[in-house]
Design a protein around this motif. Structure first.
Motif, PDB file in Angstrom:
ATOM      1  N   SER A  40      12.001 -48.713  -6.067  1.00 43.42           N
ATOM      2  CA  SER A  40      12.928 -48.134  -5.094  1.00 43.42           C
ATOM      3  C   SER A  40      12.351 -48.257  -3.690  1.00 43.42           C
ATOM      4  N   MET A  41      13.241 -48.174  -2.718  1.00 35.57           N
ATOM      5  CA  MET A  41      12.857 -48.109  -1.310  1.00 35.57           C
ATOM      6  C   MET A  41      13.517 -46.845  -0.755  1.00 35.57           C
ATOM      7  N   PRO A  42      12.885 -45.671  -0.918  1.00 36.19           N
ATOM      8  CA  PRO A  42      13.507 -44.411  -0.530  1.00 36.19           C
ATOM      9  C   PRO A  42      13.863 -44.373   0.959  1.00 36.19           C
ATOM     10  N   LYS A  43      14.868 -43.577   1.273  1.00 38.07           N
ATOM     11  CA  LYS A  43      15.289 -43.401   2.663  1.00 38.07           C
ATOM     12  C   LYS A  43      14.671 -42.157   3.299  1.00 38.07           C
ATOM     13  N   LEU A  44      13.940 -41.381   2.508  1.00 38.87           N
ATOM     14  CA  LEU A  44      13.354 -40.149   3.014  1.00 38.87           C
ATOM     15  C   LEU A  44      12.265 -40.438   4.038  1.00 38.87           C
ATOM     16  N   LYS A  45      12.077 -39.513   4.965  1.00 44.55           N
ATOM     17  CA  LYS A  45      11.053 -39.651   5.986  1.00 44.55           C
ATOM     18  C   LYS A  45      10.129 -38.437   5.945  1.00 44.55           C
ATOM     19  N   MET A  46       8.984 -38.568   6.605  1.00 43.21           N
ATOM     20  CA  MET A  46       8.041 -37.460   6.655  1.00 43.21           C
ATOM     21  C   MET A  46       8.677 -36.218   7.286  1.00 43.21           C
ATOM     22  N   GLN A  47       9.621 -36.447   8.210  1.00 43.47           N
ATOM     23  CA  GLN A  47      10.281 -35.315   8.865  1.00 43.47           C
ATOM     24  C   GLN A  47      11.139 -34.507   7.896  1.00 43.47           C
ATOM     25  N   ASP A  48      11.456 -35.107   6.731  1.00 42.44           N
ATOM     26  CA  ASP A  48      12.250 -34.395   5.735  1.00 42.44           C
ATOM     27  C   ASP A  48      11.419 -33.391   4.948  1.00 42.44           C
ATOM     28  N   ILE A  49      10.102 -33.403   5.140  1.00 40.81           N
ATOM     29  CA  ILE A  49       9.216 -32.460   4.460  1.00 40.81           C
ATOM     30  C   ILE A  49       8.897 -31.320   5.417  1.00 40.81           C
ATOM     31  N   GLY A  50       9.146 -30.125   5.001  1.00 41.61           N
ATOM     32  CA  GLY A  50       8.807 -28.968   5.815  1.00 41.61           C
ATOM     33  C   GLY A  50       7.370 -28.548   5.571  1.00 41.61           C
ATOM     34  N   GLY A  51       6.533 -28.582   6.612  1.00 39.99           N
ATOM     35  CA  GLY A  51       5.135 -28.176   6.461  1.00 39.99           C
ATOM     36  C   GLY A  51       4.259 -29.290   5.927  1.00 39.99           C
ATOM     37  N   LEU A  52       3.196 -28.882   5.193  1.00 41.40           N
ATOM     38  CA  LEU A  52       2.217 -29.811   4.622  1.00 41.40           C
ATOM     39  C   LEU A  52       1.618 -30.715   5.699  1.00 41.40           C
ATOM     40  N   GLU A  53       1.300 -30.147   6.858  1.00 43.13           N
ATOM     41  CA  GLU A  53       0.867 -30.944   7.998  1.00 43.13           C
ATOM     42  C   GLU A  53      -0.463 -31.651   7.754  1.00 43.13           C
ATOM     43  N   ASN A  54      -1.386 -31.014   7.066  1.00 43.80           N
ATOM     44  CA  ASN A  54      -2.667 -31.675   6.773  1.00 43.80           C
ATOM     45  C   ASN A  54      -2.452 -32.959   5.976  1.00 43.80           C
ATOM     46  N   LEU A  55      -1.650 -32.841   4.941  1.00 40.31           N
ATOM     47  CA  LEU A  55      -1.377 -33.988   4.076  1.00 40.31           C
ATOM     48  C   LEU A  55      -0.640 -35.077   4.841  1.00 40.31           C
ATOM     49  N   LYS A  56       0.354 -34.703   5.628  1.00 37.80           N
ATOM     50  CA  LYS A  56       1.134 -35.693   6.364  1.00 37.80           C
ATOM     51  C   LYS A  56       0.279 -36.418   7.395  1.00 37.80           C
ATOM     52  N   ARG A  57      -0.595 -35.686   8.090  1.00 35.95           N
ATOM     53  CA  ARG A  57      -1.446 -36.340   9.088  1.00 35.95           C
ATOM     54  C   ARG A  57      -2.461 -37.263   8.407  1.00 35.95           C
ATOM     55  N   TRP A  58      -2.969 -36.844   7.246  1.00 35.77           N
ATOM     56  CA  TRP A  58      -3.905 -37.687   6.492  1.00 35.77           C
ATOM     57  C   TRP A  58      -3.236 -39.009   6.132  1.00 35.77           C
ATOM     58  N   LEU A  59      -1.991 -38.942   5.700  1.00 35.94           N
ATOM     59  CA  LEU A  59      -1.262 -40.147   5.321  1.00 35.94           C
ATOM     60  C   LEU A  59      -0.920 -41.008   6.534  1.00 35.94           C
ATOM     61  N   GLU A  60      -0.522 -40.371   7.630  1.00 37.74           N
ATOM     62  CA  GLU A  60      -0.160 -41.109   8.834  1.00 37.74           C
ATOM     63  C   GLU A  60      -1.348 -41.895   9.380  1.00 37.74           C
ATOM     64  N   LYS A  61      -2.547 -41.336   9.286  1.00 37.18           N
ATOM     65  CA  LYS A  61      -3.731 -42.026   9.791  1.00 37.18           C
ATOM     66  C   LYS A  61      -4.079 -43.256   8.964  1.00 37.18           C
ATOM     67  N   ARG A  62      -3.571 -43.331   7.759  1.00 38.69           N
ATOM     68  CA  ARG A  62      -3.898 -44.459   6.873  1.00 38.69           C
ATOM     69  C   ARG A  62      -2.768 -45.468   6.766  1.00 38.69           C
ATOM     70  N   ALA A  63      -1.741 -45.315   7.575  1.00 32.50           N
ATOM     71  CA  ALA A  63      -0.672 -46.311   7.612  1.00 32.50           C
ATOM     72  C   ALA A  63      -1.221 -47.636   8.140  1.00 32.50           C
ATOM     73  N   ASP A  64      -0.778 -48.730   7.561  1.00 32.99           N
ATOM     74  CA  ASP A  64      -1.210 -50.090   7.943  1.00 32.99           C
ATOM     75  C   ASP A  64      -2.695 -50.328   7.721  1.00 32.99           C
ATOM     76  N   SER A  65      -3.334 -49.526   6.875  1.00 36.02           N
ATOM     77  CA  SER A  65      -4.769 -49.701   6.644  1.00 36.02           C
ATOM     78  C   SER A  65      -5.083 -50.917   5.780  1.00 36.02           C
ATOM     79  N   TRP A  66      -4.061 -51.635   5.331  1.00 34.08           N
ATOM     80  CA  TRP A  66      -4.253 -52.871   4.573  1.00 34.08           C
ATOM     81  C   TRP A  66      -3.997 -54.096   5.458  1.00 34.08           C
ATOM     82  N   SER A  67      -3.728 -53.864   6.738  1.00 37.95           N
ATOM     83  CA  SER A  67      -3.357 -54.953   7.638  1.00 37.95           C
ATOM     84  C   SER A  67      -4.579 -55.710   8.144  1.00 37.95           C
TER      85      SER A  67
END
Length: 543
Positions: free
Chosen positions: A238-265
């Motif tokens: 699947s290619m979900p349409k959900l975004k990080m903004q759709d999650i309320g809270g969990l800021e530590n987890l979201k920032r951890w994931l955001e920092k690792r975006a494109d880490s395979w580039s």
């Protein structure tokens, strides 16, 4: 493995006089073409060598011409290979069916054993290659036959298929090709994990749908890939349409994931940082673990593969191990991607126990080894409700990059979650009426829902809308209050379980939410602090 590397490795095996090689592949034609090209490459061989192909329908073909008469039985095919007085490679395409039979004829096994030494000690440079879509080797031949896997098509091979399709149809005035270098690369990347035939079909379908082949056809290719994966029943694409903004809270987890975006580039390689392996998200049911897994692929713009562990555990002997290998091969072929394993504790809870027949232990070992050594970017997101059931080997460093604990939403998180669901559903003016979705409306709901999970907060909004719908009128505050009063939250029904999970998370996991202080360990007491930013389980980390 790139095609050039495979050719060099296979050429080395042939020159080293490995007598029998078993190649695992779904693509016979592509493999045969690769072998033919390899044997004509003077940088690999001093002189070209012929290729013989055998099937039960045609017998032996050499250079696409029938040779050696009527040779249509497996035993006769092996006898001809033994008698052949010529250098070359013999590709036996249908022998795997005999080897896969639990009652494989003993004379075939004996003939293969004899051929190993006759080829090694013979005067002719012969190699027998057996092809099959899985590893079908009787135990008696495990030490005699070398097994290798032929990898899925590379980006260059997919681009060649696309180029051929364009070349063949460029004179058609009803078709248009609007592709630059970036769009071509993106389309080929979308086709990762498909065979050349499947990729060509996907490209052709994208073209005939609207007469145009452009970057927008990534969606069509993704849908075709979804249908192909659906056939094996192991992975859901699947290619979900959900975004990080759709999650309320969990800021530590979201920032951890955001920092690792494109880490395979390619850019990440300049920093010499390893691509992240994955995260284990544990915590209370209904607090956003599965939602987070879905949003990772959207934020990183990579496919999401959901693994059905129940389908992996097949009832046939050896099938489960084969299914796990298929999952790993498919996930790596579709790299970069996110592999989501929901409720992973249910899959591996019986490892090493007296009730385990050995299958779960073998699958667990295969999974652990792959997690430790995988080179392709497959980011594993595993979610678990009951961490106590997981084997300790799974949670040590090197398997997952981090273990996050998701607790009940804080006051601030509840406000965000309620606001998200209200704005998502209250879109029609007749339903909204004169209501304003501001702080004066949301804050009372936040105060009354202390201890509610994210899923329970969503049901509060849905339940309130049903109250108004049943009377065919605009929504009112009392509708939500009625739903809240009729809800018995998880914090009440499973207070002991929540306390135990929090105690575990305090010392073994990182809080998915930014925290200010430790929890008391008493769920009832913790939920009576509306003004505190939260009583959380898990270690706090700074970003």
């Amino acid at each position: 493995m790139p095609a050039t590397d495979f050719k060099k490795e296979l050429a080395a095996l042939i020159k080293a006089r490995f007598p029998i090689i078993y190649i695992v592949t779904w693509e016979e034609k592509r493999f045969v073409d690769t072998v033919k090209a390899m044997l004509q490459d003077t940088s690999l061989f001093n002189k070209p060598r012929p290729v013989w192909e055998w099937t039960v329908v045609d017998g032996y073909l050499k250079n696409n011409r029938l040779e050696k008469g009527d040779v249509k039985t497996a035993m006769r095919a092996l006898e001809v290979a033994d008698e052949l007085e010529e250098d070359g490679v013999l590709i036996l395409k249908d022998l795997y069916a005999q080897l896969a039979n639990p009652n494989c004829e003993q004379n075939i096994i004996r003939k293969l054993k004899d051929l190993v030494w006759r080829i090694k000690e013979g005067d002719w440079l012969k190699t027998i290659i057996i092809t099959g879509h899985d590893k079908f080797i009787p135990d008696a031949l495990q030490k005699e036959i070398l097994i290798k896997e032929f990898s899925m098509p590379t980006a260059d091979e997919l681009q060649q298929v696309l180029s051929n399709l364009i070349e063949q149809n460029k004179q058609n005035q009803r078709l248009r090709f609007e592709l630059n270098a970036n769009a071509t690369a993106r389309l080929c990347e979308a086709a990762f994990g498909l065979t050349l035939n499947e990729a060509e079909n996907a490209f052709a379908l994208s073209l005939v749908n609207d007469g145009v082949l452009d970057i927008n056809d990534i969606t069509t290719i993704a849908e075709e890939k979804k249908q192909i994966l659906h056939r094996n029943g192991l992975l859901e694409f699947s290619m979900p349409k959900l975004k990080m903004q759709d999650i309320g809270g969990l800021e530590n987890l979201k920032r951890w994931l955001e920092k690792r975006a494109d880490s395979w580039s390619e850019q990440a390689k300049k920093y010499n940082i390893p691509a992240p392996r994955g995260v284990l998200i544990t915590g209370l049911p209904g607090c956003g673990k599965s939602l987070t897994a879905k949003t990772v692929s959207t934020s990183w713009n990579v496919p999401l593969l959901k693994l059905d562990m129940g389908a992996v555990f097949s009832g046939l002997v050896g099938s489960s191990e084969r299914n796990m290998r298929t999952v790993i091969q498919t996930a790596e072929a579709m790299s970069p991607c996110v592999l989501w394993i929901d409720e992973i504790e249910k899959a591996f809870s019986g490892v090493g126990s007296s009730g385990d027949s050995g299958t779960a232990t073998r699958l667990f070992g295969t999974f652990l080894t792959w997690m430790q050594e995988k080179e392709k970017f497959v980011f594993v997101v595993a979610t678990a409700n009951n961490i106590d059931y997981l084997p300790p080997e799974l949670m040590r460093k090197g398997r997952f990059d981090e273990i996050f604990f998701v607790d009940l939403p804080t006051r601030a998180e509840r406000k965000v979650i309620i606001d998200i669901h209200l704005k998502k559903r209250l879109t029609h003016p007749e339903v909204l009426g004169n209501l304003k979705l501001d702080d004066s409306f949301i804050d009372p709901l936040v105060e009354k829902t202390e201890g509610f999970t994210g899923a329970e907060l969503e049901q509060v909004v849905i339940g309130g809308l049903f109250e108004a719908f049943s009377e065919n009128r605009p929504i009112a505050m009392d509708d939500f209050i009625t739903t809240i009063d009729n809800t018995v939250p998880l914090v009440v029904t499973q207070s002991e379980k929540i306390r135990a999970i929090r105690d575990w998370a305090n010392v073994r996991a990182v809080s998915a939410t930014a925290v200010n202080h430790k929890i008391t360990g008493n769920p009832a007491a913790d939920t009576k602090k509306p003004d505190e930013e939260a009583s959380r389980g898990g270690r706090s980390i700074e970003f």
